[in-house]
Design an enzyme around this catalytic site. Structure first.
Site, mmCIF file in Angstrom:
data_model
loop_
_atom_site.group_PDB
_atom_site.id
_atom_site.type_symbol
_atom_site.label_atom_id
_atom_site.label_comp_id
_atom_site.label_asym_id
_atom_site.label_seq_id
_atom_site.Cartn_x
_atom_site.Cartn_y
_atom_site.Cartn_z
ATOM 1 N N ARG A 1 28.634 -9.610 3.523
ATOM 2 C CA ARG A 1 29.171 -10.976 3.367
ATOM 3 C C ARG A 1 30.677 -11.007 3.578
ATOM 4 O O ARG A 1 31.214 -12.014 4.073
ATOM 5 C CB ARG A 1 28.800 -11.511 1.984
ATOM 6 C CG ARG A 1 27.304 -11.862 1.851
ATOM 7 C CD ARG A 1 26.924 -12.051 0.417
ATOM 8 N NE ARG A 1 25.566 -12.554 0.219
ATOM 9 C CZ ARG A 1 24.938 -12.537 -0.954
ATOM 10 N NH1 ARG A 1 25.555 -12.043 -2.032
ATOM 11 N NH2 ARG A 1 23.719 -12.992 -1.071
ATOM 12 N N PHE B 1 22.467 -27.068 -6.416
ATOM 13 C CA PHE B 1 22.407 -26.595 -5.026
ATOM 14 C C PHE B 1 20.990 -26.223 -4.590
ATOM 15 O O PHE B 1 20.766 -25.902 -3.422
ATOM 16 C CB PHE B 1 23.358 -25.416 -4.799
ATOM 17 C CG PHE B 1 23.061 -24.182 -5.622
ATOM 18 C CD1 PHE B 1 22.037 -23.306 -5.274
ATOM 19 C CD2 PHE B 1 23.823 -23.885 -6.749
ATOM 20 C CE1 PHE B 1 21.775 -22.174 -6.021
ATOM 21 C CE2 PHE B 1 23.560 -22.743 -7.507
ATOM 22 C CZ PHE B 1 22.533 -21.888 -7.143
ATOM 23 N N TYR C 1 13.411 -18.031 -5.821
ATOM 24 C CA TYR C 1 14.636 -18.600 -6.417
ATOM 25 C C TYR C 1 14.342 -19.379 -7.695
ATOM 26 O O TYR C 1 15.058 -20.313 -8.022
ATOM 27 C CB TYR C 1 15.339 -19.483 -5.387
ATOM 28 C CG TYR C 1 16.010 -18.694 -4.282
ATOM 29 C CD1 TYR C 1 17.099 -17.863 -4.554
ATOM 30 C CD2 TYR C 1 15.573 -18.775 -2.970
ATOM 31 C CE1 TYR C 1 17.711 -17.133 -3.553
ATOM 32 C CE2 TYR C 1 16.187 -18.037 -1.948
ATOM 33 C CZ TYR C 1 17.252 -17.225 -2.257
ATOM 34 O OH TYR C 1 17.869 -16.495 -1.265
ATOM 35 N N GLU D 1 10.145 -9.572 -6.423
ATOM 36 C CA GLU D 1 10.348 -10.160 -5.097
ATOM 37 C C GLU D 1 9.538 -9.426 -4.023
ATOM 38 O O GLU D 1 9.006 -10.058 -3.100
ATOM 39 C CB GLU D 1 11.849 -10.174 -4.770
ATOM 40 C CG GLU D 1 12.591 -11.150 -5.684
ATOM 41 C CD GLU D 1 14.110 -11.087 -5.585
ATOM 42 O OE1 GLU D 1 14.645 -10.246 -4.837
ATOM 43 O OE2 GLU D 1 14.759 -11.894 -6.275
ATOM 44 N N ASN E 1 25.331 -17.568 3.311
ATOM 45 C CA ASN E 1 25.867 -16.216 3.085
ATOM 46 C C ASN E 1 24.998 -15.092 3.636
ATOM 47 O O ASN E 1 25.058 -13.960 3.187
ATOM 48 C CB ASN E 1 26.218 -16.011 1.604
ATOM 49 C CG ASN E 1 25.018 -16.137 0.693
ATOM 50 O OD1 ASN E 1 23.918 -16.382 1.159
ATOM 51 N ND2 ASN E 1 25.225 -15.941 -0.600
ATOM 52 N N LYS F 1 18.813 -14.107 5.960
ATOM 53 C CA LYS F 1 18.498 -15.533 5.881
ATOM 54 C C LYS F 1 18.575 -16.168 7.282
ATOM 55 O O LYS F 1 19.062 -15.525 8.225
ATOM 56 C CB LYS F 1 19.489 -16.196 4.907
ATOM 57 C CG LYS F 1 19.344 -15.685 3.457
ATOM 58 C CD LYS F 1 20.423 -16.276 2.555
ATOM 59 C CE LYS F 1 20.257 -15.855 1.105
ATOM 60 N NZ LYS F 1 21.356 -16.357 0.248
ATOM 61 N N HIS G 1 20.065 -11.955 1.454
ATOM 62 C CA HIS G 1 19.647 -11.877 0.050
ATOM 63 C C HIS G 1 19.309 -10.432 -0.275
ATOM 64 O O HIS G 1 18.745 -9.727 0.569
ATOM 65 C CB HIS G 1 18.394 -12.732 -0.179
ATOM 66 C CG HIS G 1 17.748 -12.472 -1.507
ATOM 67 N ND1 HIS G 1 18.153 -13.099 -2.657
ATOM 68 C CD2 HIS G 1 16.763 -11.605 -1.870
ATOM 69 C CE1 HIS G 1 17.434 -12.643 -3.679
ATOM 70 N NE2 HIS G 1 16.584 -11.733 -3.229
ATOM 71 N N ARG H 1 23.268 -3.950 -3.238
ATOM 72 C CA ARG H 1 24.104 -5.089 -3.677
ATOM 73 C C ARG H 1 25.571 -4.851 -3.290
ATOM 74 O O ARG H 1 26.291 -5.792 -2.930
ATOM 75 C CB ARG H 1 23.985 -5.296 -5.190
ATOM 76 C CG ARG H 1 22.638 -5.835 -5.643
ATOM 77 C CD ARG H 1 22.437 -7.305 -5.360
ATOM 78 N NE ARG H 1 23.269 -8.170 -6.170
ATOM 79 C CZ ARG H 1 23.131 -9.497 -6.238
ATOM 80 N NH1 ARG H 1 22.188 -10.114 -5.528
ATOM 81 N NH2 ARG H 1 23.918 -10.232 -6.989
#
Ligand code: IDP
Length: 149
Positions: free
Chosen positions: A102, A57, A49, A126, A112, A9, A115, A85
């Site tokens: 993270r 948020f 998203y 995605e 964070n 990000k 993604h 993950r």
């Protein structure tokens, strides 16, 4: 082989963390099959998203993701979705294990760093949002024969 979508990000790009993050996946033995640096248009952020559109948020999340370039990748390997993950760590950096991206590199749930797709179905979706088939490269890593039983 399985594939997953991973994105550093804007905070991760601005902080110069792309190299460290790529190194972690490379060292694990995963194969990078696509990568690009991009300022994401609003439609692709909203699509990625979409499950969060109604969350309080979401406006802040969209603004954050569009605040600067993201580094988008597709990684390949057996069971790559859960493996990535685990390497990425829990959504909230306060709960992310030390050693995870993270856990090591982030402080705030709203910043964070990275993604990663949360299921094989999300990964397919995605990858389709962000990459054309021509942008994904088929090749063999030289160590593939010793990485898998
Ligand atoms: P994930 O990124 O670990 O899959 P999700 O629950 O799918 O986590 O949330 C997507 C992203 O939305 C998170 O990575 C984070 O950037 C943002 N986010 C989630 N919950 C919050 C929150 O409570 N405050 C601010 N941002 C959040």
């Amino acid at each position: 082989m399985d594939r997953t979508f991973v994105m550093v990000k804007p905070d991760g790009v601005q902080r110069g963390l792309v190299g460290d993050i790529v190194s972690r996946f490379e060292a694990k033995g995963l194969k990078m099959v696509g990568a690009k640096l991009e300022l994401l248009p609003e439609e692709r952020v909203t699509d990625q998203y979409r499950e969060h559109l109604e969350k309080p948020f979401f406006p802040g999340l969209k603004q954050y993701i569009m605040s600067g370039p993201c580094f988008l990748m597709v990684w390949e390997g057996r069971n790559v979705v859960p493996i990535v993950r685990t390497i990425v760590g829990a959504t909230n950096p306060a709960e992310a294990a030390p050693g995870s991206i993270r856990g090591d590199l982030a402080l705030d749930i709203g910043r964070n760093v990275i993604h990663a797709s949360d299921s094989p179905a999300s990964a397919d979706r995605e990858i389709g949002i962000h990459f054309t088939p021509a942008e994904l490269v088929d090749y063999t890593r030289i160590d593939e024969s010793v990485l898998y039983e």
